[in-house]
Design a protein around this motif. Structure first.
Motif, PDB file in Angstrom:
ATOM      1  N   GLY A  92      49.138  22.383-114.164  1.00  0.00           N
ATOM      2  CA  GLY A  92      49.131  21.379-115.220  1.00  0.00           C
ATOM      3  C   GLY A  92      47.766  20.726-115.269  1.00  0.00           C
ATOM      4  O   GLY A  92      47.155  20.481-114.224  1.00  0.00           O
ATOM      5  N   LEU A  94      48.144  27.850-125.822  1.00  0.00           N
ATOM      6  CA  LEU A  94      48.934  27.020-124.903  1.00  0.00           C
ATOM      7  C   LEU A  94      50.158  26.491-125.644  1.00  0.00           C
ATOM      8  O   LEU A  94      50.098  25.475-126.336  1.00  0.00           O
ATOM      9  CB  LEU A  94      48.085  25.871-124.349  1.00  0.00           C
ATOM     10  N   ALA A 122      53.437  25.852-124.256  1.00  0.00           N
ATOM     11  CA  ALA A 122      54.213  24.857-123.517  1.00  0.00           C
ATOM     12  C   ALA A 122      53.346  23.623-123.320  1.00  0.00           C
ATOM     13  O   ALA A 122      52.233  23.702-122.797  1.00  0.00           O
ATOM     14  CB  ALA A 122      54.658  25.416-122.179  1.00  0.00           C
ATOM     15  N   ILE A 123      53.841  22.473-123.755  1.00  0.00           N
ATOM     16  CA  ILE A 123      53.057  21.240-123.770  1.00  0.00           C
ATOM     17  C   ILE A 123      53.875  20.118-123.146  1.00  0.00           C
ATOM     18  O   ILE A 123      55.035  19.905-123.529  1.00  0.00           O
ATOM     19  CB  ILE A 123      52.693  20.869-125.227  1.00  0.00           C
ATOM     20  N   GLU A 124      53.284  19.404-122.213  1.00  0.00           N
ATOM     21  CA  GLU A 124      53.951  18.254-121.590  1.00  0.00           C
ATOM     22  C   GLU A 124      53.364  16.961-122.140  1.00  0.00           C
ATOM     23  O   GLU A 124      52.174  16.699-122.003  1.00  0.00           O
ATOM     24  CB  GLU A 124      53.771  18.284-120.062  1.00  0.00           C
ATOM     25  N   THR A 160      59.482  29.411-119.580  1.00  0.00           N
ATOM     26  CA  THR A 160      58.613  28.457-120.282  1.00  0.00           C
ATOM     27  C   THR A 160      57.264  28.348-119.592  1.00  0.00           C
ATOM     28  O   THR A 160      56.207  28.428-120.229  1.00  0.00           O
ATOM     29  CB  THR A 160      59.274  27.071-120.350  1.00  0.00           C
ATOM     30  N   LEU A 161      57.280  28.186-118.282  1.00  0.00           N
ATOM     31  CA  LEU A 161      56.041  27.986-117.539  1.00  0.00           C
ATOM     32  C   LEU A 161      55.195  29.250-117.476  1.00  0.00           C
ATOM     33  O   LEU A 161      53.973  29.186-117.302  1.00  0.00           O
ATOM     34  CB  LEU A 161      56.346  27.490-116.125  1.00  0.00           C
ATOM     35  N   CYS A 215      54.168  24.402-109.832  1.00  0.00           N
ATOM     36  CA  CYS A 215      53.213  24.077-110.894  1.00  0.00           C
ATOM     37  C   CYS A 215      52.449  22.853-110.404  1.00  0.00           C
ATOM     38  O   CYS A 215      52.916  21.722-110.570  1.00  0.00           O
ATOM     39  CB  CYS A 215      53.930  23.772-112.209  1.00  0.00           C
ATOM     40  N   VAL A 235      49.493  24.330-118.346  1.00  0.00           N
ATOM     41  CA  VAL A 235      50.319  23.479-119.204  1.00  0.00           C
ATOM     42  C   VAL A 235      49.543  22.186-119.471  1.00  0.00           C
ATOM     43  O   VAL A 235      49.222  21.454-118.522  1.00  0.00           O
ATOM     44  CB  VAL A 235      51.670  23.137-118.535  1.00  0.00           C
ATOM     45  N   CYS A 286      51.960  28.346-112.614  1.00  0.00           N
ATOM     46  CA  CYS A 286      50.979  27.838-113.563  1.00  0.00           C
ATOM     47  C   CYS A 286      50.431  26.542-112.987  1.00  0.00           C
ATOM     48  O   CYS A 286      50.871  26.092-111.921  1.00  0.00           O
ATOM     49  CB  CYS A 286      51.610  27.585-114.936  1.00  0.00           C
ATOM     50  N   THR A 298      49.830  19.849-110.306  1.00  0.00           N
ATOM     51  CA  THR A 298      49.210  18.986-111.304  1.00  0.00           C
ATOM     52  C   THR A 298      48.552  17.811-110.593  1.00  0.00           C
ATOM     53  O   THR A 298      49.102  17.288-109.629  1.00  0.00           O
ATOM     54  CB  THR A 298      50.269  18.449-112.292  1.00  0.00           C
ATOM     55  N   GLN A 309      51.923  30.669-120.141  1.00  0.00           N
ATOM     56  CA  GLN A 309      50.482  30.450-120.064  1.00  0.00           C
ATOM     57  C   GLN A 309      50.112  29.987-118.659  1.00  0.00           C
ATOM     58  O   GLN A 309      50.972  29.501-117.922  1.00  0.00           O
ATOM     59  CB  GLN A 309      50.093  29.372-121.071  1.00  0.00           C
TER      60      GLN A 309
END
Length: 212
Positions: A182, A41, A43-45, A11-12, A159, A18, A180, A161, A15
């Motif tokens: 965030g 993009l 995968a979206i959080e 998933t990560l 990841c 995220v 990736c 962020t 792209q």
């Protein structure tokens, strides 16, 4: 690598960035997600920081083709369960507790747990976690700190962020232990409120291009 780690990694890896979204109005969730997917993009959080968050997750999961929606700011097992029931395909937490780890252990949905120190990383490695969120990235030491972890804690991917933008994203993405980053810059609040979906697609495309 466990099946859940593999699922999270795939998933990560969709792209380099995220999107980390704070959605105030569930009505904007679907067009926003479509704009991000159109820009590359997938995968979206969606963070559980607003009353609209769970409904936003539900709508994106049900209505946006190509989107892989996750829920962030998960602080406890109740959050975890509610996010999974809403359709989240991955779960993100800013830190980690024993209770949250226990909830994740009983679910097929992968958790991206937060860590900010070497000790926290080591504890999560003992629980079988190989992919972690590094938060708050800039405030906790930034790319230089993560680079220093790459040798002693080899095999752990991050990841990061928090405080990341188009300007400094490549500093992180150039590191061997980063899968990736965030970021919220791809969906500025004012553009969401204005319904500037074309503008958000452009920002998403710029972010997606960081992979090159």
């Amino acid at each position: 690598m466990s099946a859940k780690n593999e699922k999270l990694l795939s998933t990560l890896k969709l792209q380099p960035v995220v999107p980390v979204l704070i959605i105030e109005d569930a009505e904007s969730a679907v067009p926003l997600a479509k704009a991000l997917v159109a820009g590359g993009l997938k995968a979206i959080e969606i963070t559980l920081r607003t009353d609209a968050a769970l409904e936003a997750v539900r709508r994106v999961a049900a209505e946006v083709e190509g989107a892989v929606v996750g829920a962030g700011t998960i602080l406890n097992p109740a959050h975890f369960d509610a996010a999974v029931k809403a359709g989240s395909q991955f779960i993100v937490s800013p830190g980690t507790t024993r209770e949250l780890i226990h909830a994740a252990r009983g679910s097929d949905i992968p958790l991206l747990p937060g860590a900010a120190t070497a000790s926290e990383v080591m504890q999560l490695r003992e629980e079988g976690y190989q992919i972690l969120k590094f938060f708050p990235a800039e405030q906790a030491g930034g790319a230089a700190y993560l680079k220093s972890l790459s040798s002693p804690l080899a095999g752990t991917m991050f990841c990061p962020t928090g405080g990341i933008s188009l300007k400094n994203a490549k500093d992180y993405l150039s590191l061997p232990n980063i899968v990736c980053v965030g970021g919220s810059w791809v969906a500025p609040k004012e553009m969401v409120v204005a319904g500037d979906w074309a503008g958000i697609t452009k920002l998403a495309a710029e972010a997606a291009a960081l992979a090159g």
